[in-house]
Design a protein around this motif. Structure first.
Motif, PDB file in Angstrom:
ATOM      1  N   GLY A   8      10.935   3.661 -41.802  1.00 44.13           N
ATOM      2  CA  GLY A   8      10.800   2.827 -40.608  1.00 44.13           C
ATOM      3  C   GLY A   8      11.943   1.839 -40.497  1.00 44.13           C
ATOM      4  N   HIS A   9      12.364   1.291 -41.623  1.00 38.34           N
ATOM      5  CA  HIS A   9      13.477   0.347 -41.654  1.00 38.34           C
ATOM      6  C   HIS A   9      14.784   1.044 -41.250  1.00 38.34           C
ATOM      7  CE1 HIS A   9      15.356  -3.391 -42.743  1.00 38.34           C
ATOM      8  NE2 HIS A   9      16.056  -2.859 -43.713  1.00 38.34           N
ATOM      9  N   VAL A  10      15.010   2.261 -41.748  1.00 37.36           N
ATOM     10  CA  VAL A  10      16.193   3.042 -41.360  1.00 37.36           C
ATOM     11  C   VAL A  10      16.171   3.273 -39.847  1.00 37.36           C
ATOM     12  CG1 VAL A  10      17.264   5.335 -41.519  1.00 37.36           C
ATOM     13  CG2 VAL A  10      16.532   4.142 -43.587  1.00 37.36           C
ATOM     14  N   HIS A  11      15.013   3.630 -39.320  1.00 39.96           N
ATOM     15  CA  HIS A  11      14.854   3.849 -37.874  1.00 39.96           C
ATOM     16  C   HIS A  11      15.230   2.591 -37.096  1.00 39.96           C
ATOM     17  CE1 HIS A  11      12.396   4.007 -34.153  1.00 39.96           C
ATOM     18  NE2 HIS A  11      12.799   5.268 -34.138  1.00 39.96           N
ATOM     19  N   ASP A  12      14.690   1.452 -37.525  1.00 42.74           N
ATOM     20  CA  ASP A  12      14.953   0.181 -36.836  1.00 42.74           C
ATOM     21  C   ASP A  12      16.416  -0.244 -36.954  1.00 42.74           C
ATOM     22  OD1 ASP A  12      12.245   0.188 -36.283  1.00 42.74           O
ATOM     23  OD2 ASP A  12      11.754  -1.363 -37.764  1.00 42.74           O
ATOM     24  N   LEU A  13      16.982  -0.120 -38.146  1.00 44.19           N
ATOM     25  CA  LEU A  13      18.378  -0.523 -38.341  1.00 44.19           C
ATOM     26  C   LEU A  13      19.344   0.358 -37.557  1.00 44.19           C
ATOM     27  CD1 LEU A  13      18.616  -1.490 -42.105  1.00 44.19           C
ATOM     28  CD2 LEU A  13      18.847  -2.979 -40.125  1.00 44.19           C
ATOM     29  N   ASP A  43       6.600  10.752 -34.657  1.00 45.10           N
ATOM     30  CA  ASP A  43       7.607  11.823 -34.657  1.00 45.10           C
ATOM     31  C   ASP A  43       8.844  11.403 -35.445  1.00 45.10           C
ATOM     32  OD1 ASP A  43       8.500   9.889 -32.903  1.00 45.10           O
ATOM     33  OD2 ASP A  43       9.310  11.319 -31.467  1.00 45.10           O
ATOM     34  N   TRP A  44       8.616  10.780 -36.599  1.00 42.06           N
ATOM     35  CA  TRP A  44       9.697  10.136 -37.338  1.00 42.06           C
ATOM     36  C   TRP A  44      10.844  11.071 -37.687  1.00 42.06           C
ATOM     37  CZ3 TRP A  44      10.811  11.656 -42.328  1.00 42.06           C
ATOM     38  CH2 TRP A  44       9.837  12.397 -42.995  1.00 42.06           C
ATOM     39  N   ARG A  45      10.565  12.327 -37.956  1.00 40.96           N
ATOM     40  CA  ARG A  45      11.662  13.235 -38.316  1.00 40.96           C
ATOM     41  C   ARG A  45      12.651  13.372 -37.164  1.00 40.96           C
ATOM     42  NH1 ARG A  45       7.208  15.555 -40.980  1.00 40.96           N
ATOM     43  NH2 ARG A  45       7.609  15.961 -43.178  1.00 40.96           N
ATOM     44  N   GLU A  46      12.145  13.594 -35.980  1.00 34.97           N
ATOM     45  CA  GLU A  46      13.015  13.728 -34.808  1.00 34.97           C
ATOM     46  C   GLU A  46      13.571  12.370 -34.378  1.00 34.97           C
ATOM     47  OE1 GLU A  46      12.862  15.199 -30.166  1.00 34.97           O
ATOM     48  OE2 GLU A  46      11.300  15.849 -31.539  1.00 34.97           O
ATOM     49  N   ALA A  47      12.727  11.341 -34.417  1.00 33.62           N
ATOM     50  CA  ALA A  47      13.140  10.012 -33.951  1.00 33.62           C
ATOM     51  C   ALA A  47      14.300   9.457 -34.780  1.00 33.62           C
ATOM     52  CB  ALA A  47      11.952   9.052 -33.984  1.00 33.62           C
ATOM     53  N   ILE A  48      14.230   9.576 -36.098  1.00 34.29           N
ATOM     54  CA  ILE A  48      15.310   9.063 -36.948  1.00 34.29           C
ATOM     55  C   ILE A  48      16.580   9.882 -36.723  1.00 34.29           C
ATOM     56  CG2 ILE A  48      16.099   8.789 -39.338  1.00 34.29           C
ATOM     57  CD1 ILE A  48      13.222   7.972 -40.039  1.00 34.29           C
ATOM     58  N   HIS A  49      16.434  11.185 -36.617  1.00 32.46           N
ATOM     59  CA  HIS A  49      17.596  12.048 -36.357  1.00 32.46           C
ATOM     60  C   HIS A  49      18.277  11.642 -35.045  1.00 32.46           C
ATOM     61  CE1 HIS A  49      20.061  15.652 -36.144  1.00 32.46           C
ATOM     62  NE2 HIS A  49      19.643  15.805 -34.902  1.00 32.46           N
TER      63      HIS A  49
END
Length: 67
Positions: A8-13, A43-49
């Motif tokens: 989640g932190h990687v996503h936010d950053l 959908d974290w896999r797609e969202a982070i990508h």
């Protein structure tokens, strides 16, 4: 810190650094993030990508000339 919080932190950053590159405003870009408060999207896999791809594109675009 859990793996979900780290992701989640990687996503936010990624969003915050993307916004910094484009001079956009976001809550993450205007204040230090709290890694423990990061929420991993369903959908974290797609969202982070997608976030990381946006981040790369934002930093590859040249800055406009100063006004």
């Amino acid at each position: 810190m859990t793996v979900a919080q780290v992701l989640g932190h990687v996503h936010d950053l990624a969003g915050a650094f993307r916004d910094a590159a484009t001079k956009g405003e976001s809550p993450a870009a205007s204040s230090p993030p709290d890694p423990a408060a990061s929420v991993l999207p369903e959908d974290w896999r797609e969202a982070i990508h997608l976030r990381l791809a946006e981040l790369v594109r934002a930093w590859q675009d040249p800055l406009p000339p100063p006004a």
